[in-house]
Motif scaffolding. Structure first.
Motif, PDB file in Angstrom:
ATOM      1  N   ARG A 104      29.111  44.269  46.399  1.00  8.64           N
ATOM      2  CA  ARG A 104      27.687  43.962  46.226  1.00  8.64           C
ATOM      3  C   ARG A 104      26.850  45.237  46.207  1.00  8.64           C
ATOM      4  O   ARG A 104      25.906  45.370  45.423  1.00  8.64           O
ATOM      5  CB  ARG A 104      27.226  43.032  47.347  1.00  8.64           C
ATOM      6  N   ALA A 105      27.200  46.197  47.058  1.00  3.49           N
ATOM      7  CA  ALA A 105      26.439  47.445  47.145  1.00  3.49           C
ATOM      8  C   ALA A 105      26.564  48.302  45.890  1.00  3.49           C
ATOM      9  O   ALA A 105      25.660  49.070  45.568  1.00  3.49           O
ATOM     10  CB  ALA A 105      26.887  48.240  48.369  1.00  3.49           C
ATOM     11  N   LEU A 106      27.683  48.169  45.186  1.00  2.00           N
ATOM     12  CA  LEU A 106      27.914  48.972  43.984  1.00  2.00           C
ATOM     13  C   LEU A 106      27.300  48.363  42.726  1.00  2.00           C
ATOM     14  O   LEU A 106      27.332  48.994  41.656  1.00  2.00           O
ATOM     15  CB  LEU A 106      29.421  49.168  43.772  1.00  2.00           C
ATOM     16  N   GLU A 107      26.735  47.164  42.833  1.00  2.00           N
ATOM     17  CA  GLU A 107      26.200  46.488  41.646  1.00  2.00           C
ATOM     18  C   GLU A 107      25.108  47.301  40.966  1.00  2.00           C
ATOM     19  O   GLU A 107      25.065  47.387  39.734  1.00  2.00           O
ATOM     20  CB  GLU A 107      25.652  45.106  42.022  1.00  2.00           C
ATOM     21  N   ASP A 112      32.476  48.905  39.745  1.00  2.00           N
ATOM     22  CA  ASP A 112      33.245  47.769  40.226  1.00  2.00           C
ATOM     23  C   ASP A 112      34.652  48.217  40.578  1.00  2.00           C
ATOM     24  O   ASP A 112      35.106  49.299  40.181  1.00  2.00           O
ATOM     25  CB  ASP A 112      33.282  46.678  39.154  1.00  2.00           C
ATOM     26  N   PHE A 113      35.355  47.387  41.322  1.00  2.00           N
ATOM     27  CA  PHE A 113      36.739  47.655  41.695  1.00  2.00           C
ATOM     28  C   PHE A 113      37.449  46.328  41.927  1.00  2.00           C
ATOM     29  O   PHE A 113      36.817  45.277  42.096  1.00  2.00           O
ATOM     30  CB  PHE A 113      36.806  48.526  42.961  1.00  2.00           C
ATOM     31  N   VAL A 114      38.752  46.368  41.912  1.00  2.00           N
ATOM     32  CA  VAL A 114      39.569  45.205  42.239  1.00  2.00           C
ATOM     33  C   VAL A 114      40.561  45.613  43.324  1.00  2.00           C
ATOM     34  O   VAL A 114      40.808  46.803  43.548  1.00  2.00           O
ATOM     35  CB  VAL A 114      40.333  44.671  41.004  1.00  2.00           C
ATOM     36  N   TRP A 115      41.121  44.629  43.984  1.00  2.00           N
ATOM     37  CA  TRP A 115      42.106  44.904  45.018  1.00  2.00           C
ATOM     38  C   TRP A 115      43.223  43.866  44.972  1.00  2.00           C
ATOM     39  O   TRP A 115      43.021  42.750  44.508  1.00  2.00           O
ATOM     40  CB  TRP A 115      41.460  44.962  46.404  1.00  2.00           C
ATOM     41  N   ILE A 134      43.475  49.251  46.195  1.00  2.00           N
ATOM     42  CA  ILE A 134      42.144  49.205  45.571  1.00  2.00           C
ATOM     43  C   ILE A 134      42.126  50.107  44.348  1.00  2.00           C
ATOM     44  O   ILE A 134      42.636  51.224  44.380  1.00  2.00           O
ATOM     45  CB  ILE A 134      41.060  49.669  46.574  1.00  2.00           C
ATOM     46  N   GLN A 135      41.515  49.616  43.285  1.00  2.00           N
ATOM     47  CA  GLN A 135      41.422  50.402  42.057  1.00  2.00           C
ATOM     48  C   GLN A 135      40.062  50.189  41.410  1.00  2.00           C
ATOM     49  O   GLN A 135      39.601  49.055  41.264  1.00  2.00           O
ATOM     50  CB  GLN A 135      42.526  49.983  41.086  1.00  2.00           C
ATOM     51  N   ARG A 136      39.437  51.295  41.043  1.00  2.00           N
ATOM     52  CA  ARG A 136      38.173  51.194  40.315  1.00  2.00           C
ATOM     53  C   ARG A 136      38.431  50.693  38.897  1.00  2.00           C
ATOM     54  O   ARG A 136      39.421  51.053  38.264  1.00  2.00           O
ATOM     55  CB  ARG A 136      37.475  52.548  40.268  1.00  2.00           C
ATOM     56  N   THR A 137      37.542  49.857  38.405  1.00  2.00           N
ATOM     57  CA  THR A 137      37.681  49.312  37.055  1.00  2.00           C
ATOM     58  C   THR A 137      36.711  49.992  36.103  1.00  2.00           C
ATOM     59  O   THR A 137      35.767  50.672  36.529  1.00  2.00           O
ATOM     60  CB  THR A 137      37.393  47.797  37.043  1.00  2.00           C
ATOM     61  N   ARG A 138      36.943  49.785  34.819  1.00  2.00           N
ATOM     62  CA  ARG A 138      35.999  50.258  33.811  1.00  2.00           C
ATOM     63  C   ARG A 138      34.920  49.197  33.651  1.00  2.00           C
ATOM     64  O   ARG A 138      35.203  48.051  33.359  1.00  2.00           O
ATOM     65  CB  ARG A 138      36.709  50.500  32.483  1.00  2.00           C
ATOM     66  N   GLY A 139      33.669  49.591  33.835  1.00  2.00           N
ATOM     67  CA  GLY A 139      32.590  48.630  33.713  1.00  2.00           C
ATOM     68  C   GLY A 139      32.433  47.798  34.969  1.00  2.00           C
ATOM     69  O   GLY A 139      33.061  48.047  36.002  1.00  2.00           O
TER      70      GLY A 139
END
Length: 237
Positions: A104-107, A112-115, A134-139
């Protein structure tokens, strides 16, 4: 499906789900390598440096979220950041809350990221744990814009049955939205996702990645508690 059941209770948005093959495959597990340094926030204060982020039942989710946010913001898209390691329901619950708050804080930065959870054995401490890679996503992708099948988890949920429902949805290319209230419920949901990864990794060449959100319940007998939603998205390997 019952309130703590392992089958879909409906659609979230316009997503699909339904039948499919029975769950098969093995539960993913690996032995964690001995680690001399960790970002230990099992208390209130983080320590510096480390190969993983150790979370405890006393971890403050907002502190964890700040650490995750910094790691995501300073990493490139597609790059992994130090994983979270949690032992026990209280620790897993705090970890998922921290992940939700960080998302939410990164919106505002459109980051964004996924785990993805998995079972590990910590050699140094001789403990079984949940590791969340954890991995940062594109977009950026908002949970509100996603759809899928609704599932529910409770402290009494059979994790293998819930894992089977998640795997069935994944094979149908449908997301799973898992609602959970309370540490034991969240822990069962995360364990089920880890088991489901084993089912679809081995048989279907699919992996599962997660996003999470958290809301305070305002009315009813659960007023004041936090409701966690875990969104499980299938991706081709």
């Amino acid at each position: 499906a019952g309130a703590d059941g392992s089958a879909g209770s409906g659609h979230h948005g316009g997503g699909g789900g339904g039948g499919g093959r029975s769950a098969r495959g093995s539960i993913p597990s690996r032995v964690g390598r001995p680690m001399n340094r960790s970002e230990d926030i099992s208390g209130d204060d983080p320590l510096s440096g480390g190969d993983y982020i150790k979370v405890g039942g006393g971890t403050v989710p907002r502190n964890l979220a700040g650490l995750i946010g910094t790691q995501v913001a300073t990493s490139g898209p597609g790059r992994a950041i130090p994983p979270i390691v949690a032992v026990g329901p209280a620790s897993v619950n705090q970890a998922v809350k921290g992940l939700a708050i960080a998302k939410r804080a990164l919106e505002d930065q459109r980051m964004d990221f996924v785990w993805s959870p998995m079972f590990v054995q910590l050699q140094a401490e001789d403990l079984s744990a949940i590791q969340m890679d954890i991995q940062r996503t594109r977009g950026f992708r908002a949970i509100a814009e996603m759809d899928g099948m609704e599932l529910r988890a409770a402290g009494s949920t059979d994790v293998k049955s819930l894992a089977g429902a998640i795997a069935t949805n994944a094979r149908d290319n449908a997301n799973s939205f898992i609602a959970a209230v309370g540490a034991n419920s969240v822990n069962q949901a995360v364990k089920a996702i880890a088991i489901a990864r084993g089912y679809v990794n081995e048989d279907d060449n699919i992996d599962l990645r997660c996003r999470s959100s958290i809301e305070e319940i305002e009315d009813g007998p659960l007023a004041g508690k936090s409701s966690v939603t875990l969104v499980v998205e299938p991706v081709a390997l």
